[in-house]
Scaffold this active site. Structure first.
Site, PDB file in Angstrom:
ATOM      1  N   ARG A  73       0.252   8.860  14.804  1.00 48.46           N
ATOM      2  CA  ARG A  73      -0.581   7.755  14.317  1.00 48.46           C
ATOM      3  C   ARG A  73       0.036   6.393  14.671  1.00 48.46           C
ATOM      4  O   ARG A  73      -0.670   5.439  14.965  1.00 48.46           O
ATOM      5  CB  ARG A  73      -0.785   7.917  12.812  1.00 48.46           C
ATOM      6  CG  ARG A  73      -1.615   9.175  12.520  1.00 48.46           C
ATOM      7  CD  ARG A  73      -1.637   9.512  11.060  1.00 48.46           C
ATOM      8  NE  ARG A  73      -2.181   8.443  10.258  1.00 48.46           N
ATOM      9  CZ  ARG A  73      -2.077   8.378   8.931  1.00 48.46           C
ATOM     10  NH1 ARG A  73      -1.431   9.332   8.265  1.00 48.46           N
ATOM     11  NH2 ARG A  73      -2.615   7.381   8.272  1.00 48.46           N
ATOM     12  N   ASN A 105      -5.669   0.889   3.652  1.00 52.99           N
ATOM     13  CA  ASN A 105      -5.167   1.213   4.986  1.00 52.99           C
ATOM     14  C   ASN A 105      -3.707   0.812   5.137  1.00 52.99           C
ATOM     15  O   ASN A 105      -3.265  -0.180   4.563  1.00 52.99           O
ATOM     16  CB  ASN A 105      -6.017   0.520   6.061  1.00 52.99           C
ATOM     17  CG  ASN A 105      -7.467   0.959   5.994  1.00 52.99           C
ATOM     18  OD1 ASN A 105      -7.775   1.973   5.384  1.00 52.99           O
ATOM     19  ND2 ASN A 105      -8.348   0.198   6.603  1.00 52.99           N
ATOM     20  N   HIS A 122      -1.585   1.307  -0.400  1.00 56.65           N
ATOM     21  CA  HIS A 122      -0.943   2.564   0.012  1.00 56.65           C
ATOM     22  C   HIS A 122       0.223   2.356   0.971  1.00 56.65           C
ATOM     23  O   HIS A 122       0.600   3.272   1.703  1.00 56.65           O
ATOM     24  CB  HIS A 122      -1.998   3.505   0.637  1.00 56.65           C
ATOM     25  CG  HIS A 122      -3.014   3.989  -0.358  1.00 56.65           C
ATOM     26  ND1 HIS A 122      -4.227   4.558  -0.004  1.00 56.65           N
ATOM     27  CD2 HIS A 122      -2.995   4.000  -1.721  1.00 56.65           C
ATOM     28  CE1 HIS A 122      -4.904   4.883  -1.091  1.00 56.65           C
ATOM     29  NE2 HIS A 122      -4.188   4.549  -2.155  1.00 56.65           N
ATOM     30  N   THR A 191     -14.988   2.970   2.862  1.00 57.64           N
ATOM     31  CA  THR A 191     -14.155   3.946   2.141  1.00 57.64           C
ATOM     32  C   THR A 191     -15.039   5.012   1.509  1.00 57.64           C
ATOM     33  O   THR A 191     -16.140   4.709   1.040  1.00 57.64           O
ATOM     34  CB  THR A 191     -13.267   3.280   1.059  1.00 57.64           C
ATOM     35  OG1 THR A 191     -12.585   4.313   0.313  1.00 57.64           O
ATOM     36  CG2 THR A 191     -14.049   2.405   0.088  1.00 57.64           C
ATOM     37  N   SER A 192     -14.536   6.257   1.505  1.00 55.85           N
ATOM     38  CA  SER A 192     -15.303   7.357   0.905  1.00 55.85           C
ATOM     39  C   SER A 192     -15.243   7.291  -0.621  1.00 55.85           C
ATOM     40  O   SER A 192     -15.980   8.000  -1.306  1.00 55.85           O
ATOM     41  CB  SER A 192     -14.783   8.710   1.407  1.00 55.85           C
ATOM     42  OG  SER A 192     -13.406   8.815   1.143  1.00 55.85           O
ATOM     43  N   ASN A 216     -21.150   1.110   4.368  1.00 59.20           N
ATOM     44  CA  ASN A 216     -20.674   2.388   4.910  1.00 59.20           C
ATOM     45  C   ASN A 216     -21.715   2.920   5.884  1.00 59.20           C
ATOM     46  O   ASN A 216     -22.887   2.540   5.809  1.00 59.20           O
ATOM     47  CB  ASN A 216     -20.447   3.394   3.775  1.00 59.20           C
ATOM     48  CG  ASN A 216     -19.449   4.496   4.136  1.00 59.20           C
ATOM     49  OD1 ASN A 216     -19.662   5.250   5.087  1.00 59.20           O
ATOM     50  ND2 ASN A 216     -18.369   4.585   3.390  1.00 59.20           N
TER      51      ASN A 216
HETATM   52  C1  BJW Z   1     -17.432   3.752   8.288  1.00 53.98           C
HETATM   53  C2  BJW Z   1     -17.294   3.634   9.641  1.00 53.98           C
HETATM   54  C3  BJW Z   1     -17.740   2.427  10.170  1.00 53.98           C
HETATM   55  C4  BJW Z   1     -16.527   5.521   9.191  1.00 53.98           C
HETATM   56  N1  BJW Z   1     -18.256   1.498   9.366  1.00 53.98           N
HETATM   57  N2  BJW Z   1     -17.946   2.914   7.439  1.00 53.98           N
HETATM   58  C5  BJW Z   1      -8.262  10.303 -11.116  1.00 53.98           C
HETATM   59  C6  BJW Z   1      -9.232  11.262 -10.909  1.00 53.98           C
HETATM   60  C7  BJW Z   1      -9.008  12.308 -10.014  1.00 53.98           C
HETATM   61  C8  BJW Z   1      -7.801  12.417  -9.313  1.00 53.98           C
HETATM   62  C9  BJW Z   1      -6.849  11.452  -9.514  1.00 53.98           C
HETATM   63  C10 BJW Z   1      -7.091  10.422 -10.411  1.00 53.98           C
HETATM   64  N3  BJW Z   1      -5.985   9.629 -10.410  1.00 53.98           N
HETATM   65  C11 BJW Z   1      -5.078  10.122  -9.540  1.00 53.98           C
HETATM   66  C12 BJW Z   1      -5.574  11.237  -8.981  1.00 53.98           C
HETATM   67  C13 BJW Z   1      -4.859  12.075  -7.964  1.00 53.98           C
HETATM   68  C14 BJW Z   1      -4.937  11.519  -6.555  1.00 53.98           C
HETATM   69  C15 BJW Z   1      -6.404  11.542  -6.121  1.00 53.98           C
HETATM   70  O1  BJW Z   1      -7.061  10.527  -6.032  1.00 53.98           O
HETATM   71  N4  BJW Z   1      -6.908  12.693  -5.734  1.00 53.98           N
HETATM   72  C16 BJW Z   1      -8.307  12.816  -5.274  1.00 53.98           C
HETATM   73  C17 BJW Z   1      -8.336  13.289  -3.812  1.00 53.98           C
HETATM   74  C18 BJW Z   1      -9.066  13.695  -6.183  1.00 53.98           C
HETATM   75  N5  BJW Z   1      -4.362  10.200  -6.439  1.00 53.98           N
HETATM   76  C19 BJW Z   1      -3.053  10.011  -6.298  1.00 53.98           C
HETATM   77  O2  BJW Z   1      -2.266  10.936  -6.286  1.00 53.98           O
HETATM   78  C20 BJW Z   1      -2.569   8.577  -6.153  1.00 53.98           C
HETATM   79  N6  BJW Z   1      -1.456   8.332  -7.002  1.00 53.98           N
HETATM   80  C21 BJW Z   1      -1.589   8.183  -8.334  1.00 53.98           C
HETATM   81  O3  BJW Z   1      -2.667   8.207  -8.876  1.00 53.98           O
HETATM   82  O4  BJW Z   1      -0.381   7.961  -8.984  1.00 53.98           O
HETATM   83  C22 BJW Z   1      -0.366   8.089 -10.398  1.00 53.98           C
HETATM   84  C23 BJW Z   1      -0.091   9.530 -10.684  1.00 53.98           C
HETATM   85  C24 BJW Z   1       1.107  10.045 -10.265  1.00 53.98           C
HETATM   86  C25 BJW Z   1       1.392  11.373 -10.552  1.00 53.98           C
HETATM   87  C26 BJW Z   1       0.446  12.164 -11.200  1.00 53.98           C
HETATM   88  C27 BJW Z   1      -0.769  11.620 -11.581  1.00 53.98           C
HETATM   89  C28 BJW Z   1      -1.031  10.275 -11.321  1.00 53.98           C
HETATM   90  C29 BJW Z   1      -2.031   8.317  -4.752  1.00 53.98           C
HETATM   91  C30 BJW Z   1      -3.086   8.390  -3.704  1.00 53.98           C
HETATM   92  C31 BJW Z   1      -2.452   8.152  -2.325  1.00 53.98           C
HETATM   93  C32 BJW Z   1      -3.440   8.362  -1.184  1.00 53.98           C
HETATM   94  N7  BJW Z   1      -2.718   8.334   0.034  1.00 53.98           N
HETATM   95  C33 BJW Z   1      -3.442   8.438   1.301  1.00 53.98           C
HETATM   96  C34 BJW Z   1      -2.393   8.556   2.440  1.00 53.98           C
HETATM   97  C35 BJW Z   1      -1.707   7.224   2.676  1.00 53.98           C
HETATM   98  C36 BJW Z   1      -0.754   7.277   3.798  1.00 53.98           C
HETATM   99  C37 BJW Z   1      -1.429   7.633   5.104  1.00 53.98           C
HETATM  100  O5  BJW Z   1      -2.316   6.924   5.608  1.00 53.98           O
HETATM  101  O6  BJW Z   1      -1.037   8.665   5.658  1.00 53.98           O
HETATM  102  O7  BJW Z   1      -4.253   7.263   1.486  1.00 53.98           O
HETATM  103  S1  BJW Z   1      -4.619   9.767   1.380  1.00 53.98           S
HETATM  104  C38 BJW Z   1      -5.818   8.898   2.322  1.00 53.98           C
HETATM  105  O8  BJW Z   1      -7.039   8.696   1.549  1.00 53.98           O
HETATM  106  C39 BJW Z   1      -5.230   7.497   2.540  1.00 53.98           C
HETATM  107  C40 BJW Z   1      -6.423   6.613   2.351  1.00 53.98           C
HETATM  108  O9  BJW Z   1      -6.025   5.291   2.059  1.00 53.98           O
HETATM  109  C41 BJW Z   1      -7.163   7.301   1.232  1.00 53.98           C
HETATM  110  C42 BJW Z   1      -8.608   6.915   1.129  1.00 53.98           C
HETATM  111  O10 BJW Z   1      -9.331   7.294   2.254  1.00 53.98           O
HETATM  112  P1  BJW Z   1     -10.451   6.335   2.844  1.00 53.98           P
HETATM  113  O11 BJW Z   1      -9.847   5.075   3.326  1.00 53.98           O
HETATM  114  O12 BJW Z   1     -11.560   6.207   1.891  1.00 53.98           O
HETATM  115  O13 BJW Z   1     -10.881   7.144   4.173  1.00 53.98           O
HETATM  116  P2  BJW Z   1     -11.941   8.320   4.338  1.00 53.98           P
HETATM  117  O14 BJW Z   1     -11.671   8.961   5.653  1.00 53.98           O
HETATM  118  O15 BJW Z   1     -11.976   9.193   3.164  1.00 53.98           O
HETATM  119  O16 BJW Z   1     -13.331   7.560   4.389  1.00 53.98           O
HETATM  120  C43 BJW Z   1     -13.704   6.725   5.483  1.00 53.98           C
HETATM  121  C44 BJW Z   1     -15.093   6.202   5.169  1.00 53.98           C
HETATM  122  O17 BJW Z   1     -15.452   5.307   6.184  1.00 53.98           O
HETATM  123  C45 BJW Z   1     -16.173   7.297   5.126  1.00 53.98           C
HETATM  124  O18 BJW Z   1     -16.946   7.130   3.952  1.00 53.98           O
HETATM  125  C46 BJW Z   1     -17.009   7.031   6.387  1.00 53.98           C
HETATM  126  O19 BJW Z   1     -18.401   7.325   6.195  1.00 53.98           O
HETATM  127  C47 BJW Z   1     -16.793   5.555   6.571  1.00 53.98           C
HETATM  128  N8  BJW Z   1     -16.901   5.070   7.934  1.00 53.98           N
HETATM  129  N9  BJW Z   1     -16.708   4.836  10.117  1.00 53.98           N
HETATM  130  C48 BJW Z   1     -18.366   1.783   8.024  1.00 53.98           C
HETATM  131  N10 BJW Z   1     -17.665   2.229  11.500  1.00 53.98           N
END
Ligand code: BJW
Ligand code: ZN
Length: 250
Positions: A73, A105, A122, A191-192, A216
């Site tokens: 990446r 991001n 993040h 974002t999703s 989106n």
């Molecule tokens: C377009 C387009 C174009 C395409 N124009 N649109 C509450 C409820 C449920 C679960 C939890 C909760 N609280 C915490 C959790 C657990 C967990 C979580 O959320 N899990 C879910 C999956 C259910 N969260 C965590 O663990 C977080 N930490 C936390 O809460 O700490 C406190 C805690 C600690 C211990 C125990 C409990 C709590 C941390 C989350 C970290 C996420 N990290 C990542 C990786 C980062 C590093 C890396 O990049 O490698 O972050 S995962 C990944 O997903 C990355 C992103 O930032 C993140 C979000 O993704 P994003 O940006 O939305 O991308 P996509 O691909 O999903 O979507 C892209 C969108 O674009 C799509 O909709 C397309 O349609 C659209 N699109 N082209 C417009 N041209």
């Protein structure tokens, strides 16, 4: 609807009178730069679920694989540049008294586009951090290593990003929650909205009666809740929004 028909009159009116705007971006805004998203058909990582690679457990059980994922990446990021969507958000920043750009991001493309106030929820892929003692390493040449380098404490270095189960940087999350609760208009962009706590931000803005608009290419988990959903590529739609806003500040 306006002559433009993409944006409602209400949205444009809210934007033109807004004093404070908050924006949350996700991987979709960088997709048109050539950076793969995480989920959905377009996601290059669909063979790897982010929940399987972006965790401490994954890193500790297979450090080389996770390091390799980030190395790949990092290589992509050397070859891409900000797109029209990033540039539009930079232009939007100039138009409001208060403008907070919150990004999930880690690619640094908002800063490269010239956005000044960016809250990174993040982390950032350019830095590394020791998994053991937390020491930060800014030396980008470490990226070239084929496996994770070690710290002076002998711990493994990893990208300074936030993995599942890890806490977000406290200052960043504080600023993001504050901006969501105090803005007049909130934009959720590319974002999703499935990863928390970031996914709470548009919902908080709604609770505090902000006008929440989602951009989106397809509906998401929150589309049915927002004030307005605008379908289209952000690289095409956001520049039109800037144009509709006209010159000057509100
Ligand atoms: C377009 C387009 C174009 C395409 N124009 N649109 C509450 C409820 C449920 C679960 C939890 C909760 N609280 C915490 C959790 C657990 C967990 C979580 O959320 N899990 C879910 C999956 C259910 N969260 C965590 O663990 C977080 N930490 C936390 O809460 O700490 C406190 C805690 C600690 C211990 C125990 C409990 C709590 C941390 C989350 C970290 C996420 N990290 C990542 C990786 C980062 C590093 C890396 O990049 O490698 O972050 S995962 C990944 O997903 C990355 C992103 O930032 C993140 C979000 O993704 P994003 O940006 O939305 O991308 P996509 O691909 O999903 O979507 C892209 C969108 O674009 C799509 O909709 C397309 O349609 C659209 N699109 N082209 C417009 N041209
Ligand atoms: Zn260390």
């Amino acid at each position: 609807m306006t002559e433009n028909s993409l944006f409602s009159n209400e949205f444009l009116r809210k934007m033109k009178s807004a004093k404070s705007v908050a924006v949350l971006t996700g991987a979709g805004i960088s997709a048109e730069s050539g950076v793969p998203t995480f989920r959905g058909e377009e996601g290059l990582w669909k063979k790897f679920k982010p929940e399987e690679l972006a965790t401490v457990d994954a890193f500790l059980s297979n450090p080389k694989l996770v390091w390799e994922w980030y190395r790949h990446r990092r290589q992509i990021l050397k070859e891409v540049k900000p797109n029209a969507g990033h540039l539009a958000l930079r232009d939007l920043e100039e138009k409001f008294e208060k403008f907070t750009l919150i990004t999930q991001n880690i690619d640094g493309l908002h800063q490269r586009a010239g956005s000044r106030r960016v809250v990174e929820l993040h982390g950032n892929i350019r830095r590394n951090r020791c998994q053991n003692c937390g020491r930060i390493y800014q030396d980008v040449s470490l990226e070239e290593r084929e496996k994770p380098p070690t710290c002076t404490c002998h711990g493994l270095l990893r990208p300074d990003v936030v993995w599942f189960g890890e806490s977000l940087p406290p200052e960043a999350i504080d600023q993001a929650f504050y901006a969501a609760a105090h803005c007049d208009v909130f934009l959720s962009v590319g974002t999703s909205a499935v990863v928390y706590p970031a996914a709470y931000l548009p919902l908080i803005a709604l609770q505090y009666l902000a006008y929440v608009v989602e951009f989106n290419i397809e509906p998401t988990a929150i589309s049915h809740q927002v004030s307005e959903f605008i379908q289209g590529k952000t690289g095409q739609v956001l520049p039109q929004l800037v144009k509709m806003m006209g010159p000057g500040t509100s």
